[in-house]
Design a protein around this motif. Structure first.
Motif, PDB file in Angstrom:
ATOM      1  N   SER A 140      39.346  41.049  40.075  1.00 31.25           N
ATOM      2  CA  SER A 140      39.799  42.049  39.088  1.00 31.25           C
ATOM      3  C   SER A 140      41.329  42.133  39.060  1.00 31.25           C
ATOM      4  CB  SER A 140      39.192  43.430  39.388  1.00 31.25           C
ATOM      5  OG  SER A 140      37.788  43.383  39.313  1.00 31.25           O
ATOM      6  N   THR A 161      41.641  29.696  37.380  1.00 36.72           N
ATOM      7  CA  THR A 161      42.385  30.954  37.278  1.00 36.72           C
ATOM      8  C   THR A 161      41.469  32.071  36.779  1.00 36.72           C
ATOM      9  OG1 THR A 161      44.444  29.760  36.838  1.00 36.72           O
ATOM     10  CG2 THR A 161      44.374  32.084  36.205  1.00 36.72           C
ATOM     11  N   GLU A 162      40.633  31.761  35.798  1.00 37.95           N
ATOM     12  CA  GLU A 162      39.747  32.770  35.215  1.00 37.95           C
ATOM     13  C   GLU A 162      38.768  33.307  36.253  1.00 37.95           C
ATOM     14  OE1 GLU A 162      41.770  30.531  32.316  1.00 37.95           O
ATOM     15  OE2 GLU A 162      40.427  29.771  33.894  1.00 37.95           O
ATOM     16  N   SER A 163      38.228  32.431  37.101  1.00 35.34           N
ATOM     17  CA  SER A 163      37.269  32.906  38.098  1.00 35.34           C
ATOM     18  C   SER A 163      37.945  33.787  39.139  1.00 35.34           C
ATOM     19  CB  SER A 163      36.558  31.723  38.765  1.00 35.34           C
ATOM     20  OG  SER A 163      37.467  30.934  39.534  1.00 35.34           O
ATOM     21  N   GLN A 214      46.611  44.353  40.478  1.00 32.97           N
ATOM     22  CA  GLN A 214      45.388  44.963  39.967  1.00 32.97           C
ATOM     23  C   GLN A 214      45.563  45.657  38.623  1.00 32.97           C
ATOM     24  OE1 GLN A 214      44.440  47.484  43.329  1.00 32.97           O
ATOM     25  NE2 GLN A 214      43.033  45.969  44.199  1.00 32.97           N
ATOM     26  N   GLU A 248      40.665  35.615  38.579  1.00 32.06           N
ATOM     27  CA  GLU A 248      40.987  36.848  37.866  1.00 32.06           C
ATOM     28  C   GLU A 248      39.769  37.762  37.796  1.00 32.06           C
ATOM     29  OE1 GLU A 248      42.299  37.984  33.311  1.00 32.06           O
ATOM     30  OE2 GLU A 248      43.054  36.111  34.181  1.00 32.06           O
ATOM     31  N   GLN A 249      38.600  37.197  37.474  1.00 30.13           N
ATOM     32  CA  GLN A 249      37.400  38.000  37.308  1.00 30.13           C
ATOM     33  C   GLN A 249      36.854  38.501  38.649  1.00 30.13           C
ATOM     34  OE1 GLN A 249      34.721  35.552  35.027  1.00 30.13           O
ATOM     35  NE2 GLN A 249      36.086  35.516  33.246  1.00 30.13           N
ATOM     36  N   HIS A 250      36.827  37.625  39.664  1.00 29.32           N
ATOM     37  CA  HIS A 250      36.235  38.024  40.945  1.00 29.32           C
ATOM     38  C   HIS A 250      37.037  39.137  41.617  1.00 29.32           C
ATOM     39  CE1 HIS A 250      34.052  37.694  44.735  1.00 29.32           C
ATOM     40  NE2 HIS A 250      35.221  37.733  45.342  1.00 29.32           N
TER      41      HIS A 250
END
Length: 346
Positions: free
Chosen positions: A58, A50-52, A123, A54-56
Motif C-alpha cells: 500500500s 513495481t505494481e505488485s 504510505q 505498490e499494491q502489497h
C-alpha cells in the motif's frame, strides 16, 4: 557588479553537498528493511513488479519510485523487463533469514523522526514537513513566511553561486543568439545574476512570488545588476508569465513537483517562447535507466520528503518537452552532481 559572479571555484563542492543531501537516505533504507521487510518479500518471490510492490505494501507511486531508484543505485536490486530482483548484496545482507542479515544494524534509526517521516511519505505521498514552519505546513506553504523564505533562499543562494557560474559557462554557446532570459521560480536570482554577469548580451527577468521577490531584488542590488535584471512578482502556476523572453530557465524548480505540475510549467514555457526560443532545465538528474548516480538517488529521497517532487532523468523530461513542441538536446554535466538539458521550440 560583484566580482565573485565571474570567477569560477577551483574545487568542486560535490562532497560537501552530498553529506547533507544524503541525510534522508539511511532512514529510507531502514524503513524498507525494518518496517516493510521489502527485501525478504522480493526474495521469496524471486522478482517483483513495481505494481505488485505498490499494491502489497500500500505504497504511493512517487515515493516508491524514489525508494526503488535508491536501491538500484546502491546495488541492492537490479531491474530488467519491469521486474526487480535482489543482487547478491541485497540477498545476503537484507533478507531476514540470511546469516549475514544487517537489519539489526539499522534498528537504532528505525523509529527516528526522519524514518517516521519516510514511512509517512511512502504510505501517504505527503511530505514529512522537514524544514517546514512549526504550524505543520509543507515546504511550499512555508515559503510564504518571510523569515523561513529568507533562510531557505540563503541556503539555495550559497550553493547557487558556484553552480550558476559553471552553468553560465557551459550554456554560453546555446545562449549566443538570445537576448532575454526568463528565470521562472528563480529564488534569489543567483542563476540570472551569473548568466548576465558572464554574458554581456543578456538581460533577465526573475519571476518569483511574494515574499521571495523582495529578497530577490535585494540580492540583485547587492550584485549591482539591477539595470540588467528585472523582478516580477507572480505565481508561476496561476499568473501570466512576463512576455518578451527568448529563453526560459527552470533551475532547481521542476524537481519540486510531480508530473502534472511539471507538464503545466513546460506548457507555459512553450506558450511564452517564440519559435526557435530556448529552454534550459538545470538541476540534479538521474541516469535514464534510473540506476544512478547514487548521490542523486540519495538526494531524491530528501526531495520526496520535503517537496512534492523527486529527481528525474532526461528521458522523463524529454517526453514531456516533445509533447509541447520542443526538440531536446543531450544532457550535460556541470558541477556538484548537477547538470542541464536544453530544448528548442519548433
Amino acid at each position: 557588479m560583484s566580482h565573485n559572479l565571474q570567477q569560477n571555484p577551483s574545487a568542486d563542492p560535490a562532497l560537501l553537498l552530498r553529506y547533507r543531501d544524503r541525510q534522508y537516505a539511511p532512514e529510507m533504507l531502514a524503513v524498507a528493511i525494518g518496517k516493510l521487510n521489502l527485501f525478504s518479500w522480493i526474495n521469496a518471490r524471486g522478482s517483483a513488479t513495481t505494481e505488485s510492490i505498490e499494491q502489497h505494501f500500500s505504497l504511493a507511486a512517487r515515493p516508491l519510485d524514489v525508494l526503488l531508484t535508491l536501491c538500484r543505485a546502491g546495488g541492492l536490486i537490479r531491474t530488467a523487463s519491469g521486474r526487480h530482483e535482489l543482487t547478491a548484496l541485497g540477498r545476503e545482507h537484507l533478507v531476514d533469514h540470511s546469516p549475514w542479515f544487517l537489519g539489526p544494524y539499522y534498528a537504532p534509526i528505525l523509529d527516528s523522526p526522519i524514518a517516521q517521516g519516510c514511512l509517512q511519505v511512502l504510505q501517504h505521498d505527503r511530505p514529512a514537513n522537514w524544514q517546514a514552519s512549526e504550524d505543520g505546513n509543507d515546504w511550499h506553504a512555508s515559503m510564504m513566511d518571510e523569515d523561513f523564505a529568507k533562510g531557505f533562499t540563503d541556503l539555495m543562494n550559497c550553493r547557487g553561486t558556484a553552480m550558476g557560474q559553471v552553468l553560465a559557462d557551459k550554456t554560453g554557446p546555446f545562449l549566443a543568439g538570445c537576448k532575454q532570459v526568463l528565470d521562472v521560480g528563480g529564488g534569489s536570482g543567483i542563476y540570472s545574476s551569473t548568466l548576465v554577469a558572464k554574458h554581456d548580451h543578456l538581460r533577465a527577468t526573475v519571476l518569483e512570488q511574494a515574499p521571495v521577490d523582495r529578497l530577490t531584488r535585494d540580492e540583485i542590488l547587492r550584485h549591482g545588476l539591477q539595470d540588467r535584471i528585472d523582478v516580477v512578482q507572480g505565481n508561476m502556476f496561476t499568473d501570466p508569465w512576463p512576455s518578451g523572453a527568448d529563453c526560459v530557465l527552470l533551475s532547481n524548480v521542476l524537481h519540486d513537483w510531480d508530473f502534472p505540475e511539471i507538464r503545466t510549467l513546460i506548457q507555459k514555457a512553450s506558450a511564452a517562447l517564440p519559435s526557435g526560443g530556448r529552454l534550459i532545465i538545470h538541476e540534479a538528474f538521474l541516469d535514464d535507466d534510473k540506476a544512478g548516480p547514487l548521490p542523486v538517488a540519495e538526494y531524491s529521497v530528501l526531495l520526496v520528503n520535503i517537496t512534492r517532487g523527486r529527481c528525474y532523468c532526461p528521458a522523463e523530461y524529454g517526453a514531456i518537452l516533445a509533447d509541447f513542441g520542443f526538440d531536446v538536446g543531450p544532457y550535460q554535466d556541470t558541477i556538484a552532481d548537477r547538470g542541464f538539458i536544453t530544448a528548442i521550440k519548433h
